[in-house]
Design a protein around this motif. Sequence first.
Motif, PDB file in Angstrom:
ATOM      1  N   GLU A 121       0.815  -1.213   0.000  1.00  0.00           N
ATOM      2  CA  GLU A 121       0.000   0.000   0.000  1.00  0.00           C
ATOM      3  C   GLU A 121       0.855   1.273   0.000  1.00  0.00           C
ATOM      4  O   GLU A 121       0.400   2.332  -0.443  1.00  0.00           O
ATOM      5  CB  GLU A 121      -0.969   0.015   1.186  1.00  0.00           C
ATOM      6  N   THR A 122       2.096   1.163   0.456  1.00  0.00           N
ATOM      7  CA  THR A 122       2.993   2.328   0.444  1.00  0.00           C
ATOM      8  C   THR A 122       3.380   2.718  -0.981  1.00  0.00           C
ATOM      9  O   THR A 122       3.831   3.842  -1.220  1.00  0.00           O
ATOM     10  CB  THR A 122       4.236   2.043   1.301  1.00  0.00           C
ATOM     11  N   GLU A 123       3.184   1.828  -1.926  1.00  0.00           N
ATOM     12  CA  GLU A 123       3.483   2.165  -3.319  1.00  0.00           C
ATOM     13  C   GLU A 123       2.584   3.300  -3.824  1.00  0.00           C
ATOM     14  O   GLU A 123       2.940   3.985  -4.784  1.00  0.00           O
ATOM     15  CB  GLU A 123       3.373   0.917  -4.195  1.00  0.00           C
ATOM     16  N   ALA A 124       1.442   3.510  -3.160  1.00  0.00           N
ATOM     17  CA  ALA A 124       0.599   4.663  -3.525  1.00  0.00           C
ATOM     18  C   ALA A 124       1.333   5.970  -3.258  1.00  0.00           C
ATOM     19  O   ALA A 124       1.186   6.948  -4.006  1.00  0.00           O
ATOM     20  CB  ALA A 124      -0.711   4.622  -2.727  1.00  0.00           C
ATOM     21  N   LEU A 125       2.147   6.001  -2.209  1.00  0.00           N
ATOM     22  CA  LEU A 125       2.962   7.182  -1.911  1.00  0.00           C
ATOM     23  C   LEU A 125       4.016   7.388  -2.987  1.00  0.00           C
ATOM     24  O   LEU A 125       4.273   8.517  -3.422  1.00  0.00           O
ATOM     25  CB  LEU A 125       3.609   7.017  -0.538  1.00  0.00           C
ATOM     26  N   ILE A 126       4.621   6.294  -3.443  1.00  0.00           N
ATOM     27  CA  ILE A 126       5.627   6.373  -4.514  1.00  0.00           C
ATOM     28  C   ILE A 126       5.000   6.936  -5.790  1.00  0.00           C
ATOM     29  O   ILE A 126       5.550   7.849  -6.423  1.00  0.00           O
ATOM     30  CB  ILE A 126       6.235   4.987  -4.788  1.00  0.00           C
ATOM     31  N   GLU A 127       3.856   6.412  -6.169  1.00  0.00           N
ATOM     32  CA  GLU A 127       3.193   6.868  -7.392  1.00  0.00           C
ATOM     33  C   GLU A 127       2.846   8.353  -7.313  1.00  0.00           C
ATOM     34  O   GLU A 127       3.029   9.103  -8.279  1.00  0.00           O
ATOM     35  CB  GLU A 127       1.920   6.042  -7.641  1.00  0.00           C
ATOM     36  N   ALA A 128       2.358   8.783  -6.150  1.00  0.00           N
ATOM     37  CA  ALA A 128       2.012  10.200  -5.990  1.00  0.00           C
ATOM     38  C   ALA A 128       3.258  11.082  -6.067  1.00  0.00           C
ATOM     39  O   ALA A 128       3.242  12.155  -6.675  1.00  0.00           O
ATOM     40  CB  ALA A 128       1.289  10.406  -4.663  1.00  0.00           C
ATOM     41  N   ALA A 129       4.347  10.629  -5.472  1.00  0.00           N
ATOM     42  CA  ALA A 129       5.582  11.410  -5.493  1.00  0.00           C
ATOM     43  C   ALA A 129       6.153  11.513  -6.900  1.00  0.00           C
ATOM     44  O   ALA A 129       6.658  12.564  -7.314  1.00  0.00           O
ATOM     45  CB  ALA A 129       6.609  10.790  -4.549  1.00  0.00           C
ATOM     46  N   LEU A 130       6.061  10.425  -7.647  1.00  0.00           N
ATOM     47  CA  LEU A 130       6.621  10.406  -9.005  1.00  0.00           C
ATOM     48  C   LEU A 130       5.743  11.126 -10.028  1.00  0.00           C
ATOM     49  O   LEU A 130       6.158  11.313 -11.175  1.00  0.00           O
ATOM     50  CB  LEU A 130       6.826   8.949  -9.461  1.00  0.00           C
ATOM     51  N   SER A 131       4.557  11.561  -9.614  1.00  0.00           N
ATOM     52  CA  SER A 131       3.633  12.196 -10.566  1.00  0.00           C
ATOM     53  C   SER A 131       4.075  13.600 -10.961  1.00  0.00           C
ATOM     54  O   SER A 131       3.558  14.157 -11.920  1.00  0.00           O
ATOM     55  CB  SER A 131       2.222  12.238  -9.975  1.00  0.00           C
ATOM     56  N   GLU A 132       5.008  14.183 -10.213  1.00  0.00           N
ATOM     57  CA  GLU A 132       5.551  15.497 -10.536  1.00  0.00           C
ATOM     58  C   GLU A 132       7.070  15.459 -10.378  1.00  0.00           C
ATOM     59  O   GLU A 132       7.607  14.626  -9.636  1.00  0.00           O
ATOM     60  CB  GLU A 132       4.970  16.576  -9.605  1.00  0.00           C
ATOM     61  N   PRO A 133       7.802  16.349 -11.054  1.00  0.00           N
ATOM     62  CA  PRO A 133       9.267  16.355 -10.942  1.00  0.00           C
ATOM     63  C   PRO A 133       9.724  16.757  -9.539  1.00  0.00           C
ATOM     64  O   PRO A 133       9.021  17.465  -8.820  1.00  0.00           O
ATOM     65  CB  PRO A 133       9.705  17.406 -11.969  1.00  0.00           C
ATOM     66  N   PHE A 134      10.910  16.309  -9.166  1.00  0.00           N
ATOM     67  CA  PHE A 134      11.556  16.755  -7.925  1.00  0.00           C
ATOM     68  C   PHE A 134      13.055  16.578  -8.088  1.00  0.00           C
ATOM     69  O   PHE A 134      13.521  15.731  -8.852  1.00  0.00           O
ATOM     70  CB  PHE A 134      11.050  15.975  -6.701  1.00  0.00           C
ATOM     71  N   ASP A 135      13.803  17.384  -7.351  1.00  0.00           N
ATOM     72  CA  ASP A 135      15.267  17.329  -7.402  1.00  0.00           C
ATOM     73  C   ASP A 135      15.897  16.920  -6.080  1.00  0.00           C
ATOM     74  O   ASP A 135      16.948  16.279  -6.059  1.00  0.00           O
ATOM     75  CB  ASP A 135      15.837  18.700  -7.813  1.00  0.00           C
ATOM     76  N   HIS A 136      15.267  17.306  -4.962  1.00  0.00           N
ATOM     77  CA  HIS A 136      15.880  17.074  -3.656  1.00  0.00           C
ATOM     78  C   HIS A 136      14.787  16.654  -2.682  1.00  0.00           C
ATOM     79  O   HIS A 136      13.860  17.425  -2.401  1.00  0.00           O
ATOM     80  CB  HIS A 136      16.574  18.355  -3.179  1.00  0.00           C
ATOM     81  N   VAL A 137      14.869  15.425  -2.180  1.00  0.00           N
ATOM     82  CA  VAL A 137      13.797  14.837  -1.388  1.00  0.00           C
ATOM     83  C   VAL A 137      14.287  14.520   0.018  1.00  0.00           C
ATOM     84  O   VAL A 137      15.420  14.082   0.221  1.00  0.00           O
ATOM     85  CB  VAL A 137      13.236  13.569  -2.083  1.00  0.00           C
ATOM     86  N   LEU A 138      13.418  14.741   0.990  1.00  0.00           N
ATOM     87  CA  LEU A 138      13.666  14.386   2.382  1.00  0.00           C
ATOM     88  C   LEU A 138      12.663  13.317   2.789  1.00  0.00           C
ATOM     89  O   LEU A 138      11.457  13.491   2.607  1.00  0.00           O
ATOM     90  CB  LEU A 138      13.504  15.620   3.279  1.00  0.00           C
ATOM     91  N   ASP A 139      13.161  12.214   3.356  1.00  0.00           N
ATOM     92  CA  ASP A 139      12.308  11.132   3.856  1.00  0.00           C
ATOM     93  C   ASP A 139      12.440  11.096   5.370  1.00  0.00           C
ATOM     94  O   ASP A 139      13.505  10.779   5.911  1.00  0.00           O
ATOM     95  CB  ASP A 139      12.741   9.799   3.232  1.00  0.00           C
TER      96      ASP A 139
END
Length: 281
Positions: free
Chosen positions: A100-118
């Motif tokens: 179910e956490t893959e829904a978070l991945i899909e949402a994050a990948l739906s727009e560009p990003f350069d620098h991510v904090l987890d």
Amino acid sequence: MIAALTAAQAMVAATARLRAAGVADPARDARVLLAHAARIEASRVTLIAPEELSPEVAERYDQLISLRAVRVPVSHLLGEREFYGRRFRVSRDVLDPRPETEALIEAALSEPFDHVLDLGVGSGCILITLLAERASASGVGADLSEAACLQASANAVQHQVQGRVEILQSDWFQNIDGQFDLIVSNPPYISLQEMADLSPEVRVHEPRMALTDEGDGLGAYRRIAAGAPDFLLPGGRLLVEIGPTQGHSVAALFESAGLTATRIVPDLDGRDRVVFAKMPL
């Protein structure tokens, strides 16, 4: 002298043993653990079904089934779990990656990003997956647990993103510097009163601090909402995994912190799973 069991006979006996122990999918687990004991791919178990198990394989299999019968998770017995098409090393020090956490991945990948904090990086499955999918991006992973930081660092090396990632021991934002165009988190969101209802696999064998805030389940979101505006670039996104009943409460926390464009994203089963918010421009 007792005759050696064939692989098929051993699987039947193991399935019965796991079923009696209350394991949810005993036949699947018996098959996967036999493959692990025999050191073959699970797809090849059918091929060895008529063959007698060697004493070494039979002993390994019996040990694995004994551990599974006391509800040690299969992933801990295998030492790994698949997430978004990649295998991640796991242990009892980190939360198991879940589909179910893959829904978070899909949402994050739906727009560009350069620098991510987890925040609450755990095994690193979220951060490492995002960096593996976006070869130009870099990231920071933070976790209060030193053991989790070591596990995430090992997984970063395994997936060859170590040059683009920094893993820090930190209590949420405490040791974080800089700003990000994407912040993600799968924080502890199970309330204290819900803990007793969890399966033994989760309640006994996964790190408690990754499961619950020992309160109402919203404590981590309050910390994230309070800190995120200082670390998000204008237009930057905040994405968090939630329990299926928490969407509106978490969205309200983010809106109260000055974030905008909040929305709730469902998982593949249609349950609320991710809350999305943006830093105003």
